[in-house]
Design a protein around this motif. Structure first.
Motif, PDB file in Angstrom:
ATOM      1  N   HIS A 154      40.254  29.003 -61.058  1.00 13.50           N
ATOM      2  CA  HIS A 154      39.311  28.455 -60.083  1.00 13.50           C
ATOM      3  C   HIS A 154      37.905  29.027 -60.257  1.00 13.50           C
ATOM      4  O   HIS A 154      36.908  28.310 -60.078  1.00 13.50           O
ATOM      5  CB  HIS A 154      39.802  28.742 -58.660  1.00 13.50           C
ATOM      6  N   HIS A 155      37.822  30.300 -60.577  1.00 10.35           N
ATOM      7  CA  HIS A 155      36.511  30.939 -60.719  1.00 10.35           C
ATOM      8  C   HIS A 155      35.685  30.247 -61.796  1.00 10.35           C
ATOM      9  O   HIS A 155      34.510  29.909 -61.577  1.00 10.35           O
ATOM     10  CB  HIS A 155      36.697  32.422 -61.066  1.00 10.35           C
ATOM     11  N   ASN A 156      36.283  30.030 -62.943  1.00  9.85           N
ATOM     12  CA  ASN A 156      35.546  29.418 -64.044  1.00  9.85           C
ATOM     13  C   ASN A 156      35.333  27.924 -63.831  1.00  9.85           C
ATOM     14  O   ASN A 156      34.314  27.375 -64.257  1.00  9.85           O
ATOM     15  CB  ASN A 156      36.282  29.680 -65.361  1.00  9.85           C
ATOM     16  N   ALA A 157      36.265  27.263 -63.176  1.00  8.85           N
ATOM     17  CA  ALA A 157      36.068  25.842 -62.874  1.00  8.85           C
ATOM     18  C   ALA A 157      34.847  25.658 -61.976  1.00  8.85           C
ATOM     19  O   ALA A 157      34.009  24.773 -62.212  1.00  8.85           O
ATOM     20  CB  ALA A 157      37.313  25.272 -62.208  1.00  8.85           C
ATOM     21  N   ALA A 158      34.731  26.492 -60.952  1.00  7.35           N
ATOM     22  CA  ALA A 158      33.575  26.398 -60.056  1.00  7.35           C
ATOM     23  C   ALA A 158      32.282  26.726 -60.797  1.00  7.35           C
ATOM     24  O   ALA A 158      31.236  26.101 -60.568  1.00  7.35           O
ATOM     25  CB  ALA A 158      33.758  27.346 -58.872  1.00  7.35           C
ATOM     26  N   LEU A 159      32.346  27.688 -61.702  1.00  9.25           N
ATOM     27  CA  LEU A 159      31.160  28.060 -62.473  1.00  9.25           C
ATOM     28  C   LEU A 159      30.721  26.923 -63.393  1.00  9.25           C
ATOM     29  O   LEU A 159      29.518  26.648 -63.538  1.00  9.25           O
ATOM     30  CB  LEU A 159      31.458  29.322 -63.286  1.00  9.25           C
ATOM     31  N   ILE A 160      31.674  26.239 -63.997  1.00 14.57           N
ATOM     32  CA  ILE A 160      31.348  25.107 -64.868  1.00 14.57           C
ATOM     33  C   ILE A 160      30.712  23.981 -64.060  1.00 14.57           C
ATOM     34  O   ILE A 160      29.697  23.395 -64.465  1.00 14.57           O
ATOM     35  CB  ILE A 160      32.612  24.611 -65.597  1.00 14.57           C
ATOM     36  N   VAL A 161      31.299  23.665 -62.914  1.00  8.78           N
ATOM     37  CA  VAL A 161      30.742  22.603 -62.065  1.00  8.78           C
ATOM     38  C   VAL A 161      29.307  22.937 -61.677  1.00  8.78           C
ATOM     39  O   VAL A 161      28.409  22.085 -61.753  1.00  8.78           O
ATOM     40  CB  VAL A 161      31.610  22.411 -60.806  1.00  8.78           C
ATOM     41  N   ARG A 162      29.090  24.170 -61.274  1.00  7.88           N
ATOM     42  CA  ARG A 162      27.737  24.560 -60.862  1.00  7.88           C
ATOM     43  C   ARG A 162      26.744  24.422 -62.012  1.00  7.88           C
ATOM     44  O   ARG A 162      25.653  23.869 -61.847  1.00  7.88           O
ATOM     45  CB  ARG A 162      27.750  26.001 -60.352  1.00  7.88           C
ATOM     46  N   ARG A 163      27.116  24.889 -63.189  1.00 15.36           N
ATOM     47  CA  ARG A 163      26.192  24.832 -64.326  1.00 15.36           C
ATOM     48  C   ARG A 163      25.925  23.393 -64.764  1.00 15.36           C
ATOM     49  O   ARG A 163      24.805  23.050 -65.152  1.00 15.36           O
ATOM     50  CB  ARG A 163      26.748  25.655 -65.490  1.00 15.36           C
ATOM     51  N   LEU A 164      26.933  22.552 -64.710  1.00 17.09           N
ATOM     52  CA  LEU A 164      26.726  21.151 -65.083  1.00 17.09           C
ATOM     53  C   LEU A 164      25.769  20.458 -64.115  1.00 17.09           C
ATOM     54  O   LEU A 164      24.915  19.666 -64.528  1.00 17.09           O
ATOM     55  CB  LEU A 164      28.066  20.415 -65.119  1.00 17.09           C
ATOM     56  N   LEU A 165      25.908  20.756 -62.839  1.00 16.32           N
ATOM     57  CA  LEU A 165      25.032  20.129 -61.847  1.00 16.32           C
ATOM     58  C   LEU A 165      23.618  20.705 -61.910  1.00 16.32           C
ATOM     59  O   LEU A 165      22.638  19.986 -61.686  1.00 16.32           O
ATOM     60  CB  LEU A 165      25.616  20.307 -60.447  1.00 16.32           C
ATOM     61  N   GLU A 166      23.511  21.980 -62.211  1.00 16.28           N
ATOM     62  CA  GLU A 166      22.183  22.602 -62.311  1.00 16.28           C
ATOM     63  C   GLU A 166      21.409  22.102 -63.529  1.00 16.28           C
ATOM     64  O   GLU A 166      20.175  22.095 -63.520  1.00 16.28           O
ATOM     65  CB  GLU A 166      22.323  24.123 -62.386  1.00 16.28           C
ATOM     66  N   THR A 167      22.123  21.695 -64.561  1.00 15.24           N
ATOM     67  CA  THR A 167      21.465  21.278 -65.814  1.00 15.24           C
ATOM     68  C   THR A 167      21.692  19.794 -66.087  1.00 15.24           C
ATOM     69  O   THR A 167      21.768  19.376 -67.241  1.00 15.24           O
ATOM     70  CB  THR A 167      21.998  22.114 -66.991  1.00 15.24           C
TER      71      THR A 167
END
Length: 292
Positions: A76-89
């Motif tokens: 879950h930690h990395n899934a949330a991090l990926i979602v955040r980075r995709l939306l930020e960029t």
């Protein structure tokens, strides 16, 4: 006809493919196991720094693979991090990539625990990621929630933040959204709520019996306010506990030689390991058959 130059190019391509495969394999392994927390041989800050670098490297160089990893069994930690980075960029992706990423993000958010998603949305708000695509993803996720009244009580701060960020229509009047809006932004205005969870929260301020109707984490605060004995409160709250809450309070609910009925076989491995480590050596030995 094969020439020395063509052979050299082929070897270069093979080497590049091998490097890319190793990079992706390293990232996926980390996304499955790493959590950015302190471990035996490294501090939390070291873990977070290494993980952030790995995410940035794969996101920049292999964006499509980075997004596709949301479909894998990563934590879950990395899934949330990926979602955040995709939306930020999002501005770095093509329209086709954004459409694919949107579907992957929606599917992954549906599988994440709600508290993790609310925390992620709060991070996006603080990072001022407020584009139309992000708001649409948030609105769709909220629309798919089975009970916003329950979320309003259990995840009040998170839901309030998201509702403001996406301009959730919570007009005054009657209806589920109107009640949720009144609960979040105009508390105390309504004499009672139609939603049972919202009304239980209202009654819990002056009625002990309503405390047991609330989610465990919310009920704990009201129980302390009413001066309820811990064992009495846990007994009443047990039917509404999640499996992790049952595990966390298991030792507090022991009565004599009778242990509460908690199915350890369905617990996540990490949680189970933490629970076992919290026990004394004698108890671990005595319950060896059960715990292994």
């Amino acid at each position: 006809m094969n020439t020395p130059d063509s052979h050299a190019e082929s070897r270069a391509d093979s080497a590049a493919d091998l490097v890319a495969a190793e990079d992706v394999l390293l990232f996926v392994n980390a996304a499955i196991t790493a959590t950015g927390q302190r471990e035996f041989r490294s501090r939390a800050v070291d873990q977070q720094f290494s993980l952030d670098f790995l995410h940035t490297y794969v996101q920049v160089n292999y964006r499509r693979v980075y997004a596709a990893s949301l479909a894998l069994d990563i934590n879950h930690h990395n899934a949330a991090l990926i979602v955040r980075r995709l939306l930020e960029t999002a501005h770095e992706a093509s329209p086709e990539e954004r459409r694919t990423e949107g579907r992957l993000i929606a599917a992954r958010l549906a599988a994440l625990p709600p508290q993790r998603v609310y925390r992620l949305f709060g991070e996006l708000r603080r990072a001022k990621v407020n584009n139309r695509r992000t708001r649409a993803i948030m609105r769709d996720w909220l629309a798919a929630r089975p009970d916003l009244g329950h979320d309003a009580v259990k995840y009040r701060a998170g839901l309030k933040t998201v509702a403001r960020h996406v301009h959730l229509p919570c007009a005054e009047g009657r209806g589920p959204l109107a009640e949720v809006g009144a609960f979040l932004f105009r508390p105390g205005r309504l004499p009672r709520y139609e939603h049972p969870m919202l009304d239980a929260w209202r009654r819990a301020h002056y009625e002990q019996g309503a405390v047991a109707e609330l989610p465990f984490t919310v009920a704990e605060g009201f129980a302390a306010r009413h001066g309820m004995k811990r064992e009495v409160f846990l007994k009443r709250a047990a039917p509404r506990m999640t499996r992790l809450e049952r595990l966390r309070t298991q030792e507090q609910r022991v009565v004599g030689d009778r242990r509460p009925d908690v199915d350890l076989t369905v617990m996540p491995l990490t949680r189970l390991a933490l629970y076992v480590l919290s026990l004394g050596f004698e108890e671990r030995s005595g319950r060896r058959a059960e715990l292994t």
